[in-house]
Design an enzyme around this catalytic site. Structure first.
Site, short mmCIF file in Angstrom:
data_model
loop_
_atom_site.label_atom_id
_atom_site.label_comp_id
_atom_site.label_asym_id
_atom_site.label_seq_id
_atom_site.Cartn_x
_atom_site.Cartn_y
_atom_site.Cartn_z
N SER A 17 0.81 -1.20 0.02
CA SER A 17 -0.21 -0.06 -0.02
C SER A 17 0.78 1.24 -0.07
O SER A 17 0.66 2.37 -0.68
CB SER A 17 -0.94 0.00 1.23
OG SER A 17 -0.41 0.07 2.22
N ASN A 18 1.96 1.30 0.57
CA ASN A 18 2.97 2.29 0.68
C ASN A 18 3.63 2.55 -0.91
O ASN A 18 3.53 3.67 -1.43
CB ASN A 18 4.00 2.18 1.55
CG ASN A 18 3.57 2.67 2.90
OD1 ASN A 18 3.47 3.98 3.10
ND2 ASN A 18 3.36 1.81 3.87
N ARG A 69 22.30 -14.08 1.93
CA ARG A 69 21.79 -12.57 1.87
C ARG A 69 22.47 -11.97 0.79
O ARG A 69 21.94 -11.10 -0.13
CB ARG A 69 22.11 -11.87 3.31
CG ARG A 69 20.73 -11.25 3.73
CD ARG A 69 21.18 -10.50 5.26
NE ARG A 69 21.17 -11.50 6.17
CZ ARG A 69 19.91 -11.57 6.79
NH1 ARG A 69 18.69 -11.10 6.53
NH2 ARG A 69 20.07 -12.40 7.96
N MET A 94 10.39 -7.10 3.72
CA MET A 94 10.75 -7.66 5.28
C MET A 94 11.89 -8.48 5.02
O MET A 94 12.18 -9.73 5.49
CB MET A 94 9.57 -8.49 5.29
CG MET A 94 8.26 -7.74 5.51
SD MET A 94 8.54 -6.26 6.58
CE MET A 94 7.64 -6.37 7.92
N ARG A 95 12.87 -7.96 4.35
CA ARG A 95 14.54 -8.70 4.49
C ARG A 95 15.44 -7.92 4.98
O ARG A 95 15.46 -6.52 4.56
CB ARG A 95 15.07 -9.02 3.09
CG ARG A 95 14.04 -9.66 1.93
CD ARG A 95 13.68 -11.14 2.64
NE ARG A 95 14.63 -11.94 3.17
CZ ARG A 95 14.39 -13.14 3.71
NH1 ARG A 95 13.02 -13.23 4.21
NH2 ARG A 95 15.25 -13.79 4.28
N ILE A 96 16.22 -8.16 6.19
CA ILE A 96 17.30 -7.35 6.50
C ILE A 96 18.27 -7.30 5.63
O ILE A 96 18.90 -8.22 4.93
CB ILE A 96 17.92 -8.17 7.90
CG1 ILE A 96 16.60 -7.88 8.97
CG2 ILE A 96 18.90 -7.40 8.39
CD1 ILE A 96 16.83 -8.67 10.04
N LEU A 97 18.89 -5.94 5.37
CA LEU A 97 19.90 -5.67 4.33
C LEU A 97 21.24 -5.77 4.93
O LEU A 97 21.62 -4.97 6.01
CB LEU A 97 19.60 -4.39 3.67
CG LEU A 97 18.39 -4.46 2.97
CD1 LEU A 97 17.85 -2.80 2.54
CD2 LEU A 97 18.38 -5.00 1.60
N HIS A 113 8.52 2.78 8.71
CA HIS A 113 8.31 2.09 9.78
C HIS A 113 7.34 2.62 10.58
O HIS A 113 7.13 3.61 10.85
CB HIS A 113 9.63 2.16 10.61
CG HIS A 113 9.56 1.18 11.59
ND1 HIS A 113 9.77 -0.17 11.66
CD2 HIS A 113 9.48 1.26 13.13
CE1 HIS A 113 9.46 -0.67 12.78
NE2 HIS A 113 9.24 0.01 13.83
N ASP A 149 15.84 -0.91 11.69
CA ASP A 149 15.07 0.46 11.75
C ASP A 149 15.95 1.49 12.50
O ASP A 149 15.33 2.19 13.29
CB ASP A 149 13.78 -0.05 12.49
CG ASP A 149 12.72 -1.09 11.80
OD1 ASP A 149 12.77 -0.90 10.63
OD2 ASP A 149 12.46 -2.08 12.53
C1 GAR Z 1 3.84 -0.99 6.74
O1 GAR Z 1 3.16 -0.58 7.80
C2 GAR Z 1 5.38 -0.48 6.94
O2 GAR Z 1 5.40 0.65 7.78
C3 GAR Z 1 5.74 -1.62 7.52
O3 GAR Z 1 5.19 -2.69 7.07
C4 GAR Z 1 3.69 -2.27 6.28
C5 GAR Z 1 3.82 -2.48 5.01
O4 GAR Z 1 2.60 -2.28 4.36
N1 GAR Z 1 7.23 -1.66 7.40
C6 GAR Z 1 8.01 -2.46 8.51
O5 GAR Z 1 7.55 -2.78 9.52
C7 GAR Z 1 9.65 -2.06 8.44
N2 GAR Z 1 10.23 -2.53 9.48
P1 GAR Z 1 2.60 -2.13 3.01
O6 GAR Z 1 3.10 -3.33 2.21
O7 GAR Z 1 0.90 -2.09 2.58
O8 GAR Z 1 3.30 -0.77 2.26
#
Ligand code: GAR
Length: 219
Positions: A17-18, A69, A94-97, A113, A149
């Site tokens: 969504s972002n 990685r 969701m992967r740590i870089l 975040h 983060d």
């Molecule tokens: C969002 O809330 C973002 O802030 C979070 O994952 C979600 C992804 O939503 N990110 C983290 O937690 C990173 N540490 P989206 O796929 O709908 O953008």
């Protein structure tokens, strides 16, 4: 004034969504970044469908097929270079870089975040905020540094925690703020208006345009 829009990649792993908020904002030709690539670490990421339907170049680098990685990241780096990417937004990636990958993108790699950093790094931020009883929660856009983060903060938005909140209702209000501050923060970076000094990020010409942080503390 003529300007060249900065070629930006959005890295996702899921819903996206972002990513969608960024793609929609960048439809405006006066926006200083163009979304040149959406790259997913998972072939089944739901966000890929929106990107494809909207004519954005998509790629999948499936983290599961790589031994480690850094091999995974080297494949991403090749694609990012092929697409002449200048800026990267992590958006639910969701992967740590590794420090190696982060080192390829100094002050050009952003993350969003769902918490007011430095509080609530990691996962389940809304559940943890409710369990702690905080009254103010929110989200943060920051430059990425090797620790999870962490990194200089560009923008934050706060939301009030309501007595009636559940993790889902709180997440929904925070997410609406994420969608507002991420495109604003990317615009400042693409315009070359951010300067990092230690942990602080300064926006040039703040007299005409403030740093894009928001405090809409209504429920
Ligand atoms: C969002 O809330 C973002 O802030 C979070 O994952 C979600 C992804 O939503 N990110 C983290 O937690 C990173 N540490 P989206 O796929 O709908 O953008």
């Amino acid at each position: 004034m003529t300007f060249r829009r900065k070629r930006t990649a959005i890295l996702i792993s899921g819903r996206g969504s972002n990513m969608r908020a960024l793609v929609e904002r960048a439809r405006d030709p006066s926006y200083p970044a163009e979304i040149a690539l959406v790259l997913s670490s998972r072939p089944d990421a739901a966000g890929l469908a929106f990107a494809k339907e909207n004519g954005v170049a998509c790629a999948v680098v499936d983290h599961k097929i790589y031994a480690g990685r850094e091999e995974f990241e080297r494949s991403m780096q090749v694609l990012l270079e092929l697409h002449r990417i200048e800026l990267i937004c992590l958006a639910g990636f969701m992967r740590i870089l590794t420090p190696w990958f982060i080192g390829q993108w100094p002050e050009r790699l952003l993350n969003i975040h769902p918490a007011l950093l430095p509080a609530y790094r990691g996962l389940n931020t809304h559940e943890r905020a409710l369990a702690d009883g905080v009254k103010i929660h929110g989200c943060t856009v920051h430059f990425v540094e090797p620790a999870m983060d962490e990194g200089p903060i560009i923008a934050q938005a706060a939301v009030a925690v309501l007595d009636s909140d559940t993790p889902d209702s709180l997440a929904a209000r925070v997410l609406a703020e994420e969608h507002a501050i991420y495109p604003a923060a990317l615009a400042r970076l693409a315009e070359g208006r951010l300067r990092v000094q230690g942990n602080r990020v300064f926006t040039s010409n703040p007299a005409t345009e403030p740093v894009p942080s928001r405090v809409p503390l209504k429920g």
